[in-house]
Scaffold this motif. Structure first.
Motif, PDB file in Angstrom:
ATOM      1  N   GLY A  15       0.819  -1.213   0.000  1.00  0.00           N
ATOM      2  CA  GLY A  15       0.000   0.000   0.000  1.00  0.00           C
ATOM      3  C   GLY A  15       0.847   1.255   0.000  1.00  0.00           C
ATOM      4  O   GLY A  15       0.559   2.220  -0.724  1.00  0.00           O
ATOM      5  N   ALA A  16       1.906   1.255   0.802  1.00  0.00           N
ATOM      6  CA  ALA A  16       2.815   2.404   0.850  1.00  0.00           C
ATOM      7  C   ALA A  16       3.505   2.600  -0.491  1.00  0.00           C
ATOM      8  O   ALA A  16       3.616   3.727  -0.998  1.00  0.00           O
ATOM      9  CB  ALA A  16       3.846   2.203   1.954  1.00  0.00           C
ATOM     10  N   ARG A  36       9.255   4.118   5.577  1.00  0.00           N
ATOM     11  CA  ARG A  36       8.704   5.216   6.393  1.00  0.00           C
ATOM     12  C   ARG A  36       7.210   5.380   6.156  1.00  0.00           C
ATOM     13  O   ARG A  36       6.440   5.574   7.103  1.00  0.00           O
ATOM     14  CB  ARG A  36       9.435   6.520   6.072  1.00  0.00           C
ATOM     15  CG  ARG A  36      10.817   6.631   6.703  1.00  0.00           C
ATOM     16  CD  ARG A  36      11.388   8.023   6.559  1.00  0.00           C
ATOM     17  NE  ARG A  36      11.668   8.346   5.149  1.00  0.00           N
ATOM     18  CZ  ARG A  36      12.797   8.022   4.531  1.00  0.00           C
ATOM     19  NH1 ARG A  36      13.740   7.351   5.174  1.00  0.00           N
ATOM     20  NH2 ARG A  36      12.983   8.360   3.266  1.00  0.00           N
ATOM     21  N   GLU A  37       6.791   5.310   4.910  1.00  0.00           N
ATOM     22  CA  GLU A  37       5.371   5.460   4.587  1.00  0.00           C
ATOM     23  C   GLU A  37       4.546   4.350   5.222  1.00  0.00           C
ATOM     24  O   GLU A  37       3.404   4.570   5.659  1.00  0.00           O
ATOM     25  CB  GLU A  37       5.178   5.456   3.068  1.00  0.00           C
ATOM     26  CG  GLU A  37       3.751   5.544   2.592  1.00  0.00           C
ATOM     27  CD  GLU A  37       3.125   6.917   2.784  1.00  0.00           C
ATOM     28  OE1 GLU A  37       1.889   7.029   2.660  1.00  0.00           O
ATOM     29  OE2 GLU A  37       3.874   7.891   3.068  1.00  0.00           O
ATOM     30  N   ALA A  38       5.113   3.140   5.297  1.00  0.00           N
ATOM     31  CA  ALA A  38       4.402   2.000   5.884  1.00  0.00           C
ATOM     32  C   ALA A  38       4.490   1.964   7.402  1.00  0.00           C
ATOM     33  O   ALA A  38       3.820   1.148   8.040  1.00  0.00           O
ATOM     34  CB  ALA A  38       4.966   0.698   5.309  1.00  0.00           C
ATOM     35  N   GLY A  39       5.343   2.820   7.989  1.00  0.00           N
ATOM     36  CA  GLY A  39       5.526   2.814   9.438  1.00  0.00           C
ATOM     37  C   GLY A  39       6.352   1.640   9.912  1.00  0.00           C
ATOM     38  O   GLY A  39       6.163   1.138  11.024  1.00  0.00           O
ATOM     39  N   LEU A  40       7.292   1.197   9.063  1.00  0.00           N
ATOM     40  CA  LEU A  40       8.141   0.050   9.383  1.00  0.00           C
ATOM     41  C   LEU A  40       9.608   0.422   9.210  1.00  0.00           C
ATOM     42  O   LEU A  40       9.931   1.431   8.575  1.00  0.00           O
ATOM     43  CB  LEU A  40       7.819  -1.128   8.452  1.00  0.00           C
ATOM     44  CG  LEU A  40       6.402  -1.696   8.516  1.00  0.00           C
ATOM     45  CD1 LEU A  40       6.168  -2.634   7.339  1.00  0.00           C
ATOM     46  CD2 LEU A  40       6.173  -2.420   9.832  1.00  0.00           C
ATOM     47  N   GLY A  41      10.491  -0.394   9.759  1.00  0.00           N
ATOM     48  CA  GLY A  41      11.911  -0.216   9.533  1.00  0.00           C
ATOM     49  C   GLY A  41      12.318  -0.840   8.206  1.00  0.00           C
ATOM     50  O   GLY A  41      11.632  -1.717   7.672  1.00  0.00           O
ATOM     51  N   ARG A  42      13.464  -0.405   7.674  1.00  0.00           N
ATOM     52  CA  ARG A  42      13.951  -0.963   6.414  1.00  0.00           C
ATOM     53  C   ARG A  42      14.142  -2.474   6.509  1.00  0.00           C
ATOM     54  O   ARG A  42      13.866  -3.214   5.559  1.00  0.00           O
ATOM     55  CB  ARG A  42      15.282  -0.298   6.023  1.00  0.00           C
ATOM     56  CG  ARG A  42      15.158   1.134   5.572  1.00  0.00           C
ATOM     57  CD  ARG A  42      16.541   1.751   5.367  1.00  0.00           C
ATOM     58  NE  ARG A  42      17.244   1.114   4.268  1.00  0.00           N
ATOM     59  CZ  ARG A  42      17.316   1.601   3.025  1.00  0.00           C
ATOM     60  NH1 ARG A  42      16.716   2.748   2.735  1.00  0.00           N
ATOM     61  NH2 ARG A  42      17.981   0.975   2.086  1.00  0.00           N
ATOM     62  N   ALA A  43      14.615  -2.950   7.671  1.00  0.00           N
ATOM     63  CA  ALA A  43      14.838  -4.384   7.839  1.00  0.00           C
ATOM     64  C   ALA A  43      13.541  -5.164   7.670  1.00  0.00           C
ATOM     65  O   ALA A  43      13.534  -6.274   7.121  1.00  0.00           O
ATOM     66  CB  ALA A  43      15.458  -4.668   9.198  1.00  0.00           C
ATOM     67  N   SER A  44      12.439  -4.589   8.142  1.00  0.00           N
ATOM     68  CA  SER A  44      11.146  -5.261   7.994  1.00  0.00           C
ATOM     69  C   SER A  44      10.747  -5.368   6.534  1.00  0.00           C
ATOM     70  O   SER A  44      10.216  -6.393   6.090  1.00  0.00           O
ATOM     71  CB  SER A  44      10.066  -4.500   8.766  1.00  0.00           C
ATOM     72  OG  SER A  44      10.307  -4.559  10.158  1.00  0.00           O
ATOM     73  N   ALA A  56       7.593  -3.766  -6.452  1.00  0.00           N
ATOM     74  CA  ALA A  56       6.802  -3.312  -7.598  1.00  0.00           C
ATOM     75  C   ALA A  56       6.151  -4.478  -8.323  1.00  0.00           C
ATOM     76  O   ALA A  56       4.992  -4.405  -8.740  1.00  0.00           O
ATOM     77  CB  ALA A  56       7.689  -2.515  -8.555  1.00  0.00           C
ATOM     78  N   ARG A  57       6.878  -5.579  -8.465  1.00  0.00           N
ATOM     79  CA  ARG A  57       6.324  -6.742  -9.150  1.00  0.00           C
ATOM     80  C   ARG A  57       5.177  -7.358  -8.350  1.00  0.00           C
ATOM     81  O   ARG A  57       4.160  -7.775  -8.916  1.00  0.00           O
ATOM     82  CB  ARG A  57       7.416  -7.779  -9.389  1.00  0.00           C
ATOM     83  CG  ARG A  57       8.444  -7.329 -10.415  1.00  0.00           C
ATOM     84  CD  ARG A  57       9.479  -8.419 -10.647  1.00  0.00           C
ATOM     85  NE  ARG A  57      10.574  -7.925 -11.467  1.00  0.00           N
ATOM     86  CZ  ARG A  57      10.515  -7.762 -12.783  1.00  0.00           C
ATOM     87  NH1 ARG A  57       9.390  -8.028 -13.419  1.00  0.00           N
ATOM     88  NH2 ARG A  57      11.545  -7.310 -13.460  1.00  0.00           N
ATOM     89  N   ALA A  58       5.351  -7.424  -7.036  1.00  0.00           N
ATOM     90  CA  ALA A  58       4.283  -7.962  -6.184  1.00  0.00           C
ATOM     91  C   ALA A  58       3.052  -7.063  -6.242  1.00  0.00           C
ATOM     92  O   ALA A  58       1.908  -7.550  -6.253  1.00  0.00           O
ATOM     93  CB  ALA A  58       4.781  -8.108  -4.749  1.00  0.00           C
ATOM     94  N   LEU A  59       3.274  -5.748  -6.278  1.00  0.00           N
ATOM     95  CA  LEU A  59       2.159  -4.811  -6.390  1.00  0.00           C
ATOM     96  C   LEU A  59       1.440  -5.004  -7.722  1.00  0.00           C
ATOM     97  O   LEU A  59       0.200  -5.056  -7.772  1.00  0.00           O
ATOM     98  CB  LEU A  59       2.692  -3.378  -6.274  1.00  0.00           C
ATOM     99  CG  LEU A  59       1.678  -2.253  -6.458  1.00  0.00           C
ATOM    100  CD1 LEU A  59       0.568  -2.339  -5.428  1.00  0.00           C
ATOM    101  CD2 LEU A  59       2.383  -0.896  -6.375  1.00  0.00           C
ATOM    102  N   TYR A  60       2.198  -5.152  -8.792  1.00  0.00           N
ATOM    103  CA  TYR A  60       1.637  -5.408 -10.118  1.00  0.00           C
ATOM    104  C   TYR A  60       0.777  -6.670 -10.102  1.00  0.00           C
ATOM    105  O   TYR A  60      -0.380  -6.675 -10.556  1.00  0.00           O
ATOM    106  CB  TYR A  60       2.784  -5.549 -11.120  1.00  0.00           C
ATOM    107  CG  TYR A  60       2.371  -5.909 -12.522  1.00  0.00           C
ATOM    108  CD1 TYR A  60       2.204  -4.928 -13.499  1.00  0.00           C
ATOM    109  CD2 TYR A  60       2.173  -7.237 -12.892  1.00  0.00           C
ATOM    110  CE1 TYR A  60       1.842  -5.254 -14.788  1.00  0.00           C
ATOM    111  CE2 TYR A  60       1.806  -7.575 -14.186  1.00  0.00           C
ATOM    112  CZ  TYR A  60       1.645  -6.579 -15.135  1.00  0.00           C
ATOM    113  OH  TYR A  60       1.283  -6.914 -16.405  1.00  0.00           O
TER     114      TYR A  60
END
Length: 214
Positions: A15-16, A36-44, A56-60
């Protein structure tokens, strides 16, 4: 922001990414921005996806899945193969070809532009999943070679057409564009009387009105 389930975190990332890609474009967004937009850390984010391209592929893929579910709902059990193809394509053009969230995947990302065996298989079971049935209804057996040729030429035609419209090079309304595509790509293999084609196209456009994929 707390997420209770693993699936919720994954959906939050998608979604982010969708929001940021739509606002800025794929190439102007980094994994840190999505985190940041998702409210998560980069590691997550990296726990679920190897890199931005994988996001992007998963979003597609998630949008394409929702399109086919929307087509099924719109048809409401009706067995009209040609109408189903029209609805599929209208939704694909509206929510993929003209959707900034996934345009980079659709137009630009290398492995999606290359027609390797895996990509052909993906297109056979998604965008072209009704092609053989449609030909069979018209008494034509569509061989594997003919289907691959149809996939390559149709996919390239659609991308060129809608990229030109999106860039302003080609001045066509959405309805004119889908009609242009159908007359050159779909009707040659599945000819219909003009009045019947116009009626089905009008109905397909009506069925697609107001469909939002979220």
């Amino acid at each position: 922001m707390a997420y209770k389930k693993s699936g919720e975190r994954r959906e939050a990332i998608l979604g982010a990414a969708s929001r940021l890609f739509a606002e800025r474009g794929y190439y102007e967004v980094g994994v840190g921005d999505i985190a940041r937009e998702a409210g998560l850390g980069r590691a997550s984010v990296y726990y679920y996806f190897a890199d931005k391209e994988a996001i992007a592929r998963a979003l597609y893929d998630s949008i394409v899945d929702r399109i086919y579910a929307a087509t099924a709902r719109a048809l409401a059990g009706r067995e009209d193969l040609f109408l189903g193809i029209l609805v599929d394509y209208i939704l694909l053009f509206r929510h993929v070809a003209l959707n900034r969230s996934v345009q980079a995947v659709y137009y630009d990302l290398a492995r999606f532009a290359d027609y390797d065996a895996g990509n052909i298989e993906r297109l056979e079971r998604t965008v072209f999943r009704r092609a053989r049935r449609l030909s069979a209804e018209r008494g034509v057996r569509l061989s594997e070679r003919a289907l691959v040729a149809k996939i390559v030429t149709s996919d390239a035609f659609a991308k060129a057409l809608f990229k030109a419209i999106g860039s302003g090079i080609l001045q066509l309304s959405f309805e004119e564009a889908v009609d242009y595509f159908f007359r050159r790509i779909i009707l040659p293999d599945a000819p219909l009387p003009e009045a019947e084609y116009r009626r089905k196209l009008k109905e397909a456009l009506r069925l697609c009105e107001g469909i939002e994929l979220g």
